[in-house]
Design a protein around this motif. Structure first.
Motif, PDB file in Angstrom:
ATOM      1  N   GLN A  42      37.503  39.470  56.331  1.00 12.99           N
ATOM      2  CA  GLN A  42      37.850  38.821  57.590  1.00 12.99           C
ATOM      3  C   GLN A  42      39.144  39.395  58.161  1.00 12.99           C
ATOM      4  OE1 GLN A  42      38.061  34.743  56.263  1.00 12.99           O
ATOM      5  NE2 GLN A  42      35.885  34.387  56.631  1.00 12.99           N
ATOM      6  N   ILE A  43      39.236  39.334  59.494  1.00 13.19           N
ATOM      7  CA  ILE A  43      40.450  39.738  60.207  1.00 13.19           C
ATOM      8  C   ILE A  43      40.910  38.511  60.979  1.00 13.19           C
ATOM      9  CG2 ILE A  43      41.436  41.331  61.905  1.00 13.19           C
ATOM     10  CD1 ILE A  43      38.762  43.007  61.389  1.00 13.19           C
ATOM     11  N   VAL A  44      42.105  38.045  60.720  1.00 15.35           N
ATOM     12  CA  VAL A  44      42.584  36.823  61.351  1.00 15.35           C
ATOM     13  C   VAL A  44      43.650  37.157  62.394  1.00 15.35           C
ATOM     14  CG1 VAL A  44      44.291  36.415  59.519  1.00 15.35           C
ATOM     15  CG2 VAL A  44      43.517  34.510  60.951  1.00 15.35           C
ATOM     16  N   LEU A  45      43.541  36.522  63.561  1.00 16.36           N
ATOM     17  CA  LEU A  45      44.530  36.707  64.619  1.00 16.36           C
ATOM     18  C   LEU A  45      45.601  35.631  64.508  1.00 16.36           C
ATOM     19  CD1 LEU A  45      42.258  37.371  67.737  1.00 16.36           C
ATOM     20  CD2 LEU A  45      43.170  39.008  66.106  1.00 16.36           C
ATOM     21  N   LYS A  52      47.589  32.855  55.840  1.00 14.37           N
ATOM     22  CA  LYS A  52      48.353  33.967  55.246  1.00 14.37           C
ATOM     23  C   LYS A  52      48.175  33.998  53.725  1.00 14.37           C
ATOM     24  CE  LYS A  52      51.929  34.325  58.806  1.00 14.37           C
ATOM     25  NZ  LYS A  52      53.354  34.085  59.149  1.00 14.37           N
ATOM     26  N   LYS A  53      47.966  32.827  53.132  1.00 16.43           N
ATOM     27  CA  LYS A  53      47.766  32.743  51.685  1.00 16.43           C
ATOM     28  C   LYS A  53      46.290  32.934  51.312  1.00 16.43           C
ATOM     29  CE  LYS A  53      51.618  29.490  51.135  1.00 16.43           C
ATOM     30  NZ  LYS A  53      51.982  28.091  50.770  1.00 16.43           N
TER      31      LYS A  53
END
Length: 262
Positions: A42-45, A52-53
């Motif tokens: 996954q890529i989180v914006l 973050k954890k």
């Protein structure tokens, strides 16, 4: 290239235009019948502290496919649920024996037409009847709703959604409308040279198609330039025999078809 690098790059681009990505929005690897909840890639914006954890650092691999879903706002980037009812839902893995006939008919149609993929109520011929069956399915968690989200400051939100193929000779975008920068003017611009160079690269699949056409054309020209293969006398006469035998039977067949049977 890692998912963290993409998050950082999107953050740089939006900051250059005095905007923010919506907090916690995900882009993710997709496979057949698989949505965002079924993959670790996954890529989180604009990740929050919990993400973050939780989100693992990962590298992209050739032949992977990603659904990119980028939300940008002129507000703070914080999200809240809007006071609007959603029409988009997705089937879960839960099981429950529905009581209402309308609910059973609705859920059966959902299972057949959409399997585990999201769907909209607009896809049903009778939307009012679909809403009747929807309530019991959501109450017992057979279907999960996709809530309508908005920027907490009420500012406009722009969405850029597209699919990317990771291939050996570069990334290819296979859908999503092209963004024509010539139609817009901004008082801001990107100063980061690395980002500017990255945005100058093409992700258009037509470029790869042209290369293939050129290769096919050169192969055809090479074939034309080669001398015809040599055939022995015996082989030539054998081929001619088959040719004349074919003509003989063809004529004979025509004569038979022309016979008057009256």
């Amino acid at each position: 290239m890692t998912n963290e690098k993409i998050t950082e790059t999107i953050q740089k681009i939006t900051a250059a235009y005095n905007c923010s990505p919506l907090e916690g929005m995900l882009s993710y690897e997709i496979k057949r019948y698989q949505t965002e909840g079924a993959t670790d890639k996954q890529i989180v914006l604009n990740p929050n502290e919990a993400q973050k954890k939780e989100i693992k650092s990962m590298e992209f691999a050739v032949h992977e496919v990603y659904a990119m879903d980028v939300f940008v706002t002129t507000g703070s980037g914080k999200m809240k649920e809007a006071n609007l009812s959603t029409t988009v839902h997705k089937r879960s893995d839960e099981t429950y024996l529905l009581k209402m006939k309308a609910s059973r008919a609705f859920f059966s149609e959902v299972s057949k037409r959409f399997t585990l993929m999201p769907f909209s109520l607009r896809a049903f011929e009778d939307e009012k009847k679909a809403k009747m069956g929807l309530k019991e399915c959501v109450t017992h968690e057979l279907l999960h709703p996709y809530p309508v989200q908005q920027d907490s400051d009420g500012k406009p939100v722009a969405q850029f959604k597209y699919t990317v193929l990771v291939v050996p000779n570069g990334n290819i975008r296979i859908n999503g409308g092209l963004f024509d920068t010539s139609l817009f003017k901004s008082e801001h611009q990107i100063e980061d040279k690395e980002v500017v160079a990255l945005l100058a690269q093409s992700a258009n699949r037509k470029a790869g198609g042209k290369k293939k056409k050129k290769k096919a054309k050169s192969a055809a020209e090479e074939l034309k330039s080669k001398p015809p293969p040599k055939i022995s006398v015996d082989k030539f006469f054998l081929m001619m025999n088959f040719y004349w035998i074919g003509i003989y039977f063809k004529k004979k067949k025509k004569k038979v078809l022309c016979v008057d049977t009256t």
